[in-house]
Scaffold this active site. Structure first.
Site, PDB file in Angstrom:
ATOM      1  N   ASP A   1      43.215  11.180  37.827  1.00 30.23           N
ATOM      2  CA  ASP A   1      43.236   9.899  37.114  1.00 30.23           C
ATOM      3  C   ASP A   1      41.808   9.461  36.788  1.00 30.23           C
ATOM      4  OD1 ASP A   1      43.759   7.202  36.306  1.00 30.23           O
ATOM      5  OD2 ASP A   1      45.536   7.140  37.548  1.00 30.23           O
TER       6      ASP A   1
ATOM      7  N   HIS B   1      50.657   2.635  43.058  1.00 29.66           N
ATOM      8  CA  HIS B   1      49.519   3.179  42.314  1.00 29.66           C
ATOM      9  C   HIS B   1      48.971   2.032  41.470  1.00 29.66           C
ATOM     10  CE1 HIS B   1      47.770   6.594  39.779  1.00 29.66           C
ATOM     11  NE2 HIS B   1      47.708   5.604  38.922  1.00 29.66           N
TER      12      HIS B   1
ATOM     13  N   CYS C   1      43.877   5.371  32.138  1.00 35.53           N
ATOM     14  CA  CYS C   1      44.628   6.254  31.256  1.00 35.53           C
ATOM     15  C   CYS C   1      44.126   6.010  29.836  1.00 35.53           C
ATOM     16  CB  CYS C   1      46.121   5.949  31.374  1.00 35.53           C
ATOM     17  SG  CYS C   1      47.091   6.891  30.199  1.00 35.53           S
TER      18      CYS C   1
HETATM   19  P1  HMG Z   1      53.274  16.912  21.798  1.00 35.51           P
HETATM   20  O1  HMG Z   1      52.167  17.038  20.792  1.00 35.51           O
HETATM   21  O2  HMG Z   1      54.430  16.044  21.444  1.00 35.51           O
HETATM   22  O3  HMG Z   1      53.831  18.313  22.338  1.00 35.51           O
HETATM   23  O4  HMG Z   1      52.617  16.385  23.128  1.00 35.51           O
HETATM   24  P2  HMG Z   1      54.294  19.645  21.709  1.00 35.51           P
HETATM   25  O5  HMG Z   1      55.295  20.206  22.642  1.00 35.51           O
HETATM   26  O6  HMG Z   1      54.651  19.444  20.259  1.00 35.51           O
HETATM   27  O7  HMG Z   1      52.983  20.551  21.806  1.00 35.51           O
HETATM   28  C1  HMG Z   1      51.822  20.299  21.048  1.00 35.51           C
HETATM   29  C2  HMG Z   1      50.737  21.266  21.479  1.00 35.51           C
HETATM   30  O8  HMG Z   1      50.388  21.043  22.830  1.00 35.51           O
HETATM   31  C3  HMG Z   1      51.175  22.716  21.401  1.00 35.51           C
HETATM   32  O9  HMG Z   1      50.002  23.491  21.130  1.00 35.51           O
HETATM   33  C4  HMG Z   1      51.652  23.007  22.777  1.00 35.51           C
HETATM   34  O10 HMG Z   1      51.592  24.357  23.120  1.00 35.51           O
HETATM   35  C5  HMG Z   1      50.640  22.229  23.605  1.00 35.51           C
HETATM   36  P3  HMG Z   1      49.652  24.008  19.649  1.00 35.51           P
HETATM   37  O11 HMG Z   1      50.832  24.814  19.237  1.00 35.51           O
HETATM   38  O12 HMG Z   1      49.470  22.751  18.813  1.00 35.51           O
HETATM   39  O13 HMG Z   1      48.374  24.763  19.863  1.00 35.51           O
HETATM   40  N1  HMG Z   1      51.177  21.834  24.898  1.00 35.51           N
HETATM   41  C6  HMG Z   1      50.535  22.033  26.061  1.00 35.51           C
HETATM   42  N2  HMG Z   1      49.338  22.618  26.330  1.00 35.51           N
HETATM   43  C7  HMG Z   1      48.985  22.671  27.647  1.00 35.51           C
HETATM   44  N3  HMG Z   1      49.737  22.178  28.646  1.00 35.51           N
HETATM   45  C8  HMG Z   1      50.929  21.596  28.400  1.00 35.51           C
HETATM   46  C9  HMG Z   1      51.358  21.516  27.061  1.00 35.51           C
HETATM   47  N4  HMG Z   1      52.455  21.009  26.476  1.00 35.51           N
HETATM   48  C10 HMG Z   1      52.335  21.214  25.169  1.00 35.51           C
HETATM   49  N5  HMG Z   1      51.647  21.105  29.408  1.00 35.51           N
HETATM   50  C11 HMG Z   1      52.544  16.293  25.534  1.00 35.51           C
HETATM   51  C12 HMG Z   1      53.401  16.152  24.285  1.00 35.51           C
HETATM   52  C13 HMG Z   1      53.344  15.741  26.686  1.00 35.51           C
HETATM   53  C14 HMG Z   1      52.184  17.745  25.744  1.00 35.51           C
HETATM   54  C15 HMG Z   1      51.251  15.457  25.304  1.00 35.51           C
HETATM   55  O14 HMG Z   1      51.620  14.182  24.887  1.00 35.51           O
HETATM   56  C16 HMG Z   1      50.416  15.335  26.544  1.00 35.51           C
HETATM   57  O15 HMG Z   1      49.850  16.308  27.019  1.00 35.51           O
HETATM   58  N6  HMG Z   1      50.286  14.103  27.095  1.00 35.51           N
HETATM   59  C17 HMG Z   1      49.590  13.907  28.353  1.00 35.51           C
HETATM   60  C18 HMG Z   1      48.971  12.581  28.355  1.00 35.51           C
HETATM   61  C19 HMG Z   1      48.263  12.362  29.674  1.00 35.51           C
HETATM   62  O16 HMG Z   1      47.897  13.288  30.374  1.00 35.51           O
HETATM   63  N7  HMG Z   1      48.030  11.062  30.004  1.00 35.51           N
HETATM   64  C20 HMG Z   1      47.345  10.702  31.210  1.00 35.51           C
HETATM   65  C21 HMG Z   1      48.103  10.989  32.442  1.00 35.51           C
HETATM   66  S1  HMG Z   1      49.375   9.801  32.780  1.00 35.51           S
HETATM   67  C22 HMG Z   1      48.549   8.514  33.600  1.00 35.51           C
HETATM   68  O17 HMG Z   1      47.348   8.501  33.672  1.00 35.51           O
HETATM   69  C23 HMG Z   1      49.369   7.446  34.248  1.00 35.51           C
HETATM   70  C24 HMG Z   1      49.440   7.587  35.770  1.00 35.51           C
HETATM   71  O18 HMG Z   1      48.141   7.607  36.340  1.00 35.51           O
HETATM   72  C25 HMG Z   1      50.230   6.411  36.349  1.00 35.51           C
HETATM   73  C26 HMG Z   1      49.696   5.063  35.821  1.00 35.51           C
HETATM   74  O19 HMG Z   1      48.589   4.682  36.174  1.00 35.51           O
HETATM   75  O20 HMG Z   1      50.410   4.473  35.007  1.00 35.51           O
HETATM   76  C27 HMG Z   1      50.148   8.878  36.178  1.00 35.51           C
HETATM   77 MG    MG Z   2      46.942   5.857  36.851  1.00 37.86          MG
END
Ligand code: HMG
Ligand code: MG
Length: 316
Positions: free
Chosen positions: A28, A219, A252
């Site tokens: 995070d 969290h 985030c």
């Molecule tokens: P998308 O663009 O809708 O996904 O993203 P997609 O399935 O169409 O894939 C797009 C591209 O991403 C493709 O590659 C996939 O292969 C690749 P391309 O063909 O364009 O080269 N891809 C991946 N690559 C690596 N690892 C993967 C993966 N999945 C797809 N797992 C997706 C959807 C969910 C992937 C995207 O929106 C994403 O990665 N989001 C993550 C956002 C994130 O990490 N946010 C921060 C963490 S959450 C947080 O901080 C909150 C928390 O702390 C609690 C709180 O405080 O609230 C937990």
């Molecule tokens: Mg968080």
């Protein structure tokens, strides 16, 4: 019952004698840094947190590198890490692609992450809440088959950057689904860091109608300086798993305006001061916070660490 009645009744409840700290700084925290932190610094941070006695560390995430470039080399972090014997190293995964990478990296635990509001779900993972839960189902089954513990997050538990107020019931509904899916722990998140103590209790209490107490974690981001008060309020009703971040790093990228998580140093200081066991070596922890703050060339966000740092300088 009025607030006074509430207060008396709550005072009769027992605080936990022991708390599990889930350190989320390496994920995070570093996901929200402008600069990409090099592999060796990420690895040293995680190793030193383990040496300081933290037993659950979120080491990184396997998400799209286009969305979060800061976490792109999480695979290498896991490969290089010298693992402590009793430490669980977990990784955040949004889908099967992420899960497969976590499995290959030998993560001890994976975490899926949903939201309590539709807008945040769309901004953070590009799909609705229902779609995200559908995506998590195969991840949950695969985790069960591989015997990997599954954790769940629910973002925006105490407010959403896009929709404002969030009902405790909305959080409880998602929590119940995550529990059904097999999450052994569900982390109720104040992503915006705006919540206040009774709201935090209301969120936990609504969730307790659907999920058992031992599965609830909290969290809290500390944007409005409420996190320790909110944690205390939740401890009072028996919550015993707390997420926190070394030096108060974090945020985030899809929650603009939110600051880091509550600082681990501040949480440990409070818990140990209350006689609640954490298993953490406070002095070693302070040194880890100092290490990462020096690397980032930024003062720590931990109040406790700031005081100890000033005292150290004064005694030179
Ligand atoms: P998308 O663009 O809708 O996904 O993203 P997609 O399935 O169409 O894939 C797009 C591209 O991403 C493709 O590659 C996939 O292969 C690749 P391309 O063909 O364009 O080269 N891809 C991946 N690559 C690596 N690892 C993967 C993966 N999945 C797809 N797992 C997706 C959807 C969910 C992937 C995207 O929106 C994403 O990665 N989001 C993550 C956002 C994130 O990490 N946010 C921060 C963490 S959450 C947080 O901080 C909150 C928390 O702390 C609690 C709180 O405080 O609230 C937990
Ligand atoms: Mg968080």
């Amino acid at each position: 019952m009025g607030i006074a009645g509430n207060f008396i009744e709550r005072n009769l409840m027992a605080f936990p004698g022991k708390v599990k700290i889930v350190e989320v700084g390496p994920r995070d925290g570093l996901q929200n840094e402008k600069r990409i932190v090099p592999l060796e610094v990420r690895v040293e941070l995680i190793e030193r947190l383990g040496e300081a006695g933290i037993r659950a560390i979120e080491a990184g995430s396997f998400v799209s590198p286009k969305w979060i470039p800061q976490m792109a080399n999480t695979k290498d972090v896991f490969a290089r890490l010298l693992r402590g014997p009793d430490v669980q190293y977990s990784a955040l995964v949004p889908n099967m692609k992420g899960f497969e990478q976590a499995l290959a990296a030998k993560a001890d635990e994976v975490a899926i992450f949903a939201a309590a509001t539709e807008s945040f779900s769309q901004k953070n993972i590009n799909c609705s809440i229902a779609e995200s839960l559908n995506r998590f189902k195969p991840v949950a089954s695969a985790a069960m088959s591989a015997d990997i513990p599954l954790r769940g997050y629910i973002s925006c538990g105490l407010g959403c950057p896009y929709e404002g107020e969030v009902s405790a019931k909305a959080v409880a509904n998602v929590a119940a689904i995550l529990e059904d899916m097999g999450c052994y722990e569900i982390s109720l998140s104040d992503t915006m860091g705006k919540g206040t103590p009774f709201k935090a209790q209301a969120m936990v209490e609504a969730t307790l109608e659907r999920v058992s107490l031992s599965k609830i974690a909290i969290h809290f981001h500390d944007t409005y300086g409420q996190a320790l008060a909110n944690i205390l309020a939740c401890l009072e009703i028996g919550v015993s798993v707390i997420d926190s971040s070394i030096a108060g790093l974090g945020g985030c990228p899809y929650a603009k305006g939110a600051s880091g998580n509550v600082a681990t140093e501040d949480v440990i200081y409070m818990l140990e001061g209350m006689g609640i066991e954490t298993g953490v070596d406070f002095n070693k922890l302070l040194a880890v916070g100092q290490f990462i703050s020096e690397y980032l060339e930024r003062p720590t966000a931990s109040k406790v660490s700031t005081v100890f740092g000033q005292n150290r300088q004064a005694s030179r």
